[in-house]
Write a protein that holds these residues in place. Structure first.
Motif, PDB file in Angstrom:
ATOM      1  N   ASP A   1      -3.393 -21.749 -74.225  1.00  0.00           N
ATOM      2  CA  ASP A   1      -3.840 -21.153 -73.066  1.00  0.00           C
ATOM      3  C   ASP A   1      -4.379 -22.108 -71.916  1.00  0.00           C
ATOM      4  OD1 ASP A   1      -3.009 -18.706 -73.829  1.00  0.00           O
ATOM      5  OD2 ASP A   1      -4.620 -17.963 -74.432  1.00  0.00           O
ATOM      6  N   THR A   2      -5.185 -22.970 -72.567  1.00  0.00           N
ATOM      7  CA  THR A   2      -5.954 -23.901 -71.526  1.00  0.00           C
ATOM      8  C   THR A   2      -4.936 -25.024 -71.246  1.00  0.00           C
ATOM      9  OG1 THR A   2      -6.814 -24.655 -73.527  1.00  0.00           O
ATOM     10  CG2 THR A   2      -8.124 -23.043 -72.334  1.00  0.00           C
TER      11      THR A   2
ATOM     12  N   HIS B   1       3.351 -20.209 -81.134  1.00  0.00           N
ATOM     13  CA  HIS B   1       2.562 -20.395 -79.782  1.00  0.00           C
ATOM     14  C   HIS B   1       3.421 -21.475 -79.076  1.00  0.00           C
ATOM     15  CE1 HIS B   1      -1.383 -18.970 -81.319  1.00  0.00           C
ATOM     16  NE2 HIS B   1      -1.108 -19.454 -82.576  1.00  0.00           N
TER      17      HIS B   1
END
Length: 300
Positions: free
Chosen positions: A164-165, A195
């Protein structure tokens, strides 16, 4: 191959690296796979290599057995404008204090890309969150040394946070130099299935499963590879890169990054660069790998 020693040897090597950079019209290099560690940790790592420990499996003399400031001077003398302090725990309870050391090191070493790490343990998510809040720009995950499955449920939220980052994770997941219980492309393929946005940097080009990891990079747009130790005579003797796969590596030009494993290498820094040059992949590929790709990834 002999360990690098003495002022004259360093002067000669700086000249070789300068010639390499000059041939590519590069003022500097970016090396995303270098190691700086607390002195007592590094001493234990060197002792493990000296003893040809089970995860090494062969004689491995350390070329740059120097104190910290001298190692920094050497890298900067080679024209390396940015590098890393990759750390990795081998047991629970180590990651946080390693990360705190790395945060301090990056604060006093502005040309070091702030590095951090984690282990498969209940504190992993908190450790990673803390490191990110301290300014970590990339992480190291050493599947072989850690001996854990990257798909361990304890790490699922960690991988999610890093995806996400958009934080790159340099991951030793290939089975070289000695296979571990969870090394190889299988566990990483399963991780990427969960992911797919993860910015995973496969260390050592995935040695020795080069072609399988090339395949993962071809299928996943955010997967990258680093060149650490690849193509050197030392590595080619045990795990040669298949010549037929060179065109695939050429096609991935924008997702291959320079790595060296400095200082823990059994040959010179110049030899690592010259081995890349000897692939015949050309100046455009080398400029991208040795500088431009990492400069873009880290906004340098």
């Amino acid at each position: 191959m002999t360990a690098v020693r003495g002022g004259r040897a360093h002067d000669e090597e700086r000249a070789r690296v300068a010639a390499f950079r000059g041939s590519l019209e590069l003022d500097s290099l970016v090396d995303i796979h270098t190691h700086f560690m607390p002195d007592r940790v590094l001493a234990k790592v060197w002792a493990y290599f000296d003893a040809a420990g089970p995860l090494v499996g062969r004689r491995w003399p350390i070329a740059y057995r120097e104190e910290e400031q001298r190692r920094l001077e050497l890298l900067r003398g080679f024209g390396v404008r940015a590098f890393t302090s990759l750390l990795y725990p081998h047991k629970p309870g180590m990651a946080r204090w390693l990360n705190d050391w790395a945060a301090d090191f990056s604060a006093r070493t502005p040309d070091c890309l702030h590095s951090a790490t984690f282990f498969a343990e209940p504190a992993a998510l908190a450790d990673v969150g803390r490191a990110l809040s301290q300014g970590a720009r990339l992480f190291k995950c050493h599947v072989q040394v850690g001996g854990f499955d990257p798909g361990d449920p304890l790490l699922d939220a960690v991988w999610g946070l890093l995806a996400d980052t958009g934080t790159p994770v340099v991951t030793h997941c290939g089975s070289g130099p000695v296979a571990g219980a969870f090394t190889g492309p299988g566990p990483i393929a399963a991780l990427l299935a969960r992911h797919p946005g993860l910015r995973l940097v496969v260390a050592h080009l995935g040695m020795p499963e080069y072609e399988e990891f090339l395949g993962l990079a071809e299928r996943h747009e955010h997967v990258m590879l680093d060149t650490t130790m690849a193509f050197t005579p030392f590595s080619e003797a045990a795990a040669p890169f298949p010549p037929a796969a060179l065109p695939r590596l050429a096609d991935l030009r924008e997702r291959v990054l320079l790595g060296t494993d400095f200082p823990n290498i059994p040959y010179s820094y110049a030899e690592a660069l010259e081995a890349l040059e000897a692939t015949g992949l050309g100046a455009r590929w080398l400029r991208a790998v040795c500088h431009d790709n990492a400069a873009r990834l880290f906004s340098l």
